[in-house]
Each structure stands twice: as C-alpha cells, then as structure tokens.
Motif scaffolding. Structure first.
Motif, PDB file in Angstrom:
ATOM      1  N   UNK A 331      12.164 -40.722 -16.272  1.00 47.55           N
ATOM      2  CA  UNK A 331      13.307 -41.634 -16.057  1.00 47.55           C
ATOM      3  C   UNK A 331      14.536 -40.806 -15.702  1.00 47.55           C
ATOM      4  N   UNK A 332      15.426 -41.380 -14.923  1.00 48.70           N
ATOM      5  CA  UNK A 332      16.716 -40.725 -14.660  1.00 48.70           C
ATOM      6  C   UNK A 332      17.662 -41.069 -15.802  1.00 48.70           C
ATOM      7  N   UNK A 333      18.529 -40.127 -16.172  1.00 45.08           N
ATOM      8  CA  UNK A 333      19.505 -40.430 -17.226  1.00 45.08           C
ATOM      9  C   UNK A 333      20.413 -41.564 -16.758  1.00 45.08           C
ATOM     10  N   UNK A 334      20.844 -42.360 -17.748  1.00 44.81           N
ATOM     11  CA  UNK A 334      21.714 -43.503 -17.452  1.00 44.81           C
ATOM     12  C   UNK A 334      23.152 -43.026 -17.565  1.00 44.81           C
ATOM     13  N   UNK A 335      23.984 -43.456 -16.621  1.00 40.63           N
ATOM     14  CA  UNK A 335      25.379 -43.009 -16.634  1.00 40.63           C
ATOM     15  C   UNK A 335      26.212 -43.869 -17.561  1.00 40.63           C
ATOM     16  N   UNK A 336      26.907 -43.218 -18.507  1.00 35.47           N
ATOM     17  CA  UNK A 336      27.890 -43.906 -19.341  1.00 35.47           C
ATOM     18  C   UNK A 336      29.213 -43.250 -19.019  1.00 35.47           C
ATOM     19  N   UNK A 337      30.265 -44.036 -18.891  1.00 37.75           N
ATOM     20  CA  UNK A 337      31.593 -43.519 -18.556  1.00 37.75           C
ATOM     21  C   UNK A 337      31.776 -42.075 -19.044  1.00 37.75           C
ATOM     22  N   UNK A 338      32.195 -41.187 -18.138  1.00 35.67           N
ATOM     23  CA  UNK A 338      32.196 -39.778 -18.512  1.00 35.67           C
ATOM     24  C   UNK A 338      33.270 -38.989 -17.764  1.00 35.67           C
ATOM     25  N   UNK A 339      33.572 -37.807 -18.289  1.00 40.03           N
ATOM     26  CA  UNK A 339      34.555 -36.934 -17.649  1.00 40.03           C
ATOM     27  C   UNK A 339      33.903 -36.163 -16.505  1.00 40.03           C
TER      28      UNK A 339
END
Ligand SMILES: Cc1cc2nc3c(=O)[nH]c(=O)nc-3n(C[C@H](O)[C@H](O)[C@H](O)COP(=O)(O)O)c2cc1C
Length: 388
Positions: A331-339
């Motif tokens: 699976x690809x990592x899921x994006x969570x709001x990030x710097x």
C-alpha cells in the motif's frame, strides 16, 4: 539538577511538561514562554497544523507572583485541534468505530513502535512519536534560558543549510549580529544569508508542488559559558555526550557535530588542535576554536559550536511504498496534513534543548536552590577561574 518529563498526544487534549530543579526567585513571565512557542511554529514550509494551533503555555504550578518558588514547575499547552479529534482520541471507551491507522510511514516510528507496544492501530504510536511533543520540551528549555540569562549565558539556534544551500556568513559573527541578520528575514527561515533566501524559497515552493520535502543543517552556538562545566570522570556526565543525546532525541535530527566535527577527518592533528596561550589580561586563551568549546566533555570557555543535520521529513504527499499491517498487502502511505521543511523550527527547538543541558552543567558546578545564593556561588567560581 534539572529534570523534566513531557506527556501528551499530538491530537489529545494537550501537552504537559514538568520541570524540576529550577531555583527559587527566578522571574518567569508566561508571555516569554509564549514567544518561544510562536517561534517554534514559524518558518516557510510549515504545514496546515501551524495555522490551526496558536500555542499558549499555561503555567499550572511552581510560580507565584511572577517568580519561581522552588517547587516543580508544570506547564500545560492545550491542543486546539482536539475539538476535531474528540471521539478519535477519546480517553473513555466509545460506541462508534474509528478508522484505524494501518499503513506505517517509512521514516517514522509507526511500524517499529507498533511492534514494540503491540498496537494494531498505529495512531497509538504516531500520536506520541510526533514532533508535536517538542512544544512541551521547548518550554523546559525556555525556562532554562531565562535562568542562563541571569549568568550572561546566551544561546542561539539558526539555520545554515536548507536543501544544500549553505552559508558560512555567520562564521566570525557573534550572537547579537546573527540575531540582527535572522530577524531581517521576512519569511522566518532563521537563515543569516539574505542573498540566498530567494533560492531557498524557490526550492521549498518546488518541493511543495512536487509533494516532496526538504532537510538541512542547523547550528547552535552558546556564548558566555565559563570553562569547567560538564565532566570527564564518567561517560554519562560528559557535556558533549549529553548535548548530543538531547539533540539526537529531537525528531528528524540524524547527526550532531561539535566544532570542526566531521571535517576533522580531513586534517592532521598538528593543524586542528586549539593551542593554549596565557596573558595576564585574558587568562588562558586560544586563537582557534576547532573543538567547539568542549574538550573531554568539559567546557573550555570558548564559544560552544554545534551543528546538526535535519532529514527531509517523511510524510510525502505523493506517498511512499509500505504495507497494510492488517491485510499485509502492498500500500502507499496515506497523506495527512504535513510540513514540507521544518529546519527553521528544528533550530529553535535545538537552541532550547541545548539550554537545558548547559543549565544542568551550570547547576552541577555552582547550583543552589535559590537564585541569589547561586549568583554568589557564581561570583566565587569566576574568581577561581581568574586566579587559576
Ligand atoms: C518541528 C518538527 C515538525 C515536524 N513535522 C513533521 C511533519 O509534519 N510530517 C512528518 O512526516 N514529519 C515531521 N517531523 C519529523 C518527524 O517527527 C520525525 O521524522 C519522526 O518522528 C521520526 O523520528 P526520527 O526522524 O528522529 O527518526 C517533524 C519534526 C520536527 C522537529
């Protein structure tokens, strides 16, 4: 001895820090602590979280009528974002199902932390491993810095490299001149070389567009630190070791060096050691400072110079290959709001962490539970140095 512990999850109710060992009668102003928290949130390349949170430190104990009373100081920082996470971060059991975090992000503690604590929802790991925790740690440092100021010890953390764009414009400058340069910088990069800032901004913008991230190098310098702080008699009392541990424990730092550091490898011994001289006016002095102010784990009276490398943060908008720990499928990592780039923030956090270690070393040498008695001890110690 200064001791401190932090507690709190990134999206929980808030963060707490308890600092023990700060002498009584030190003036503490909550506003000063809040300035440091604001500084930590700045920097071109930070993510959405910083816009949601405007951190505020609330002193809960250890200070009365604006002065420390010698008891443990506890400080609380509310997570404003908690309102949006109340059910997902509930302290008590809830009746609804909550999305589990199942795809560990490479570069984070997600997978190894999950294995260690046997968590099947990796949110239990990332909530605490997150650098949000540094908002609490930085408060311990800010209080130490207020104490160090009473002894004319100044510490500054700033940036000397972002994405390979490096500067050594600061090399011969002292703290007050570097501060002037980084204060001029309108984008809060804490980078002293204004000519190179447009290029850095371009790099950050381009990384943002591509869903990528950037790292860099920070520098921390300390002025006014007397010789003889730290210890050589036991491995775990060496001040360089303690500072290195404090900095390596800061999320995203991957290497620490003192003075000439890794460049020592390129020179012979006859070229790099800081020869000792003596004059009646100056006492013992050096013409160079390759050691970065520390020899054998003990300060030598020169400016302390530390550099640390910050890795590009690992939450990428475009994702990284990983595995779902429930299905075991790729699976690809899921994006969570990030710097995108946190190097400026790391520099201010590092400044404060170094302050804690120097304060501890100062307390060991001349420490006292009351500020004015400690100042008397310091006068005696300075007299001892002059006479030695
Ligand atoms: C101030 C600060 C903010 C950070 N913000 C993020 C972020 O938004 N996303 C991310 O993936 N990592 C971020 N990091 C880095 C991670 O916290 C860090 O890489 C992770 O906890 C693993 O620790 P390690 O890099 O020390 O091994 C940040 C670090 C700091 C110091």
């Amino acid at each position: 001895m200064i001791r401190y512990l932090t507690a709190g999850e990134s999206h929980g109710k808030g963060l707490t820090v308890i600092i023990d060992g700060i002498p009584s009668n030190l003036k503490i102003d909550e506003r000063e602590l809040n300035l440091i928290l604001a500084e930590r949130q700045k920097g071109y390349g930070r993510g959405g979280r910083q816009k949601i949170e405007s951190d505020r430190a609330e002193i809960l104990s250890g200070v009365r009528f604006g002065k420390t009373i010698g008891s443990p100081i506890s400080v609380f920082i509310r997570n404003n974002d908690y309102e949006n996470w109340k059910s997902r971060m509930s302290i008590t059991p809830i009746n609804q199902s909550v999305d589990e975090f199942l795809i560990p992000r490479p570069g984070h503690a997600d997978l190894s932390g999950g294995i260690r604590f046997n968590h099947r929802d990796l949110r239990n790991v990332l909530e605490r491993a997150s650098a949000r925790e540094t908002a609490a740690r930085i408060i311990a440092g800010a209080i130490c810095k207020i104490l160090l100021k009473e002894f004319n010890i100044e510490i500054l953390g700033y940036v000397v490299n972002i994405a390979g764009i490096s500067t050594n414009i600061d090399k011969k400058l002292d703290i007050k001149d570097i501060i002037k340069k980084i204060k001029n910088d309108k984008v809060d990069l804490r980078y002293p070389d204004s000519k190179k800032i447009p290029l850095i901004i371009k790099k950050i913008d381009s990384a943002m567009k591509k869903g990528d991230t950037l790292g860099g190098i920070i520098k921390v310098i300390a002025e006014g630190v007397p010789p003889g702080l730290g210890d050589y008699t036991q491995w775990d009392r060496k001040l360089d070791g303690k500072i290195a541990m404090a900095l390596m424990s800061l999320q995203s730092i991957k290497g620490v060096e003192f003075g000439a550091g890794f460049s020592y490898a390129n020179y012979s011994g006859s070229f790099v050691h800081d020869a000792i001289y003596y004059s009646k006016n100056k006492g013992y002095y050096r013409k160079t400072n390759n050691a970065g102010g520390l020899e054998g784990g003990v300060t030598n009276g020169n400016k302390i110079i530390i550099r640390a490398v910050v890795k590009p943060i690992s939450t990428l908008r475009k994702g990284i290959d990983s595995v779902n720990i429930k299905t075991k499928l790729k699976s690809k990592t899921v994006y969570e709001r990030s710097d995108v780039c946190v190097v400026p923030a790391v520099s201010i956090i590092a400044e404060n962490l170094v302050a804690i270690e120097i304060t501890n070393a100062l307390m060991e040498q001349i420490g006292c539970v009351e500020l004015n008695l400690m100042k008397e001890n310091y006068k005696n110690y300075l007299r001892h140095i002059r006479k030695y």
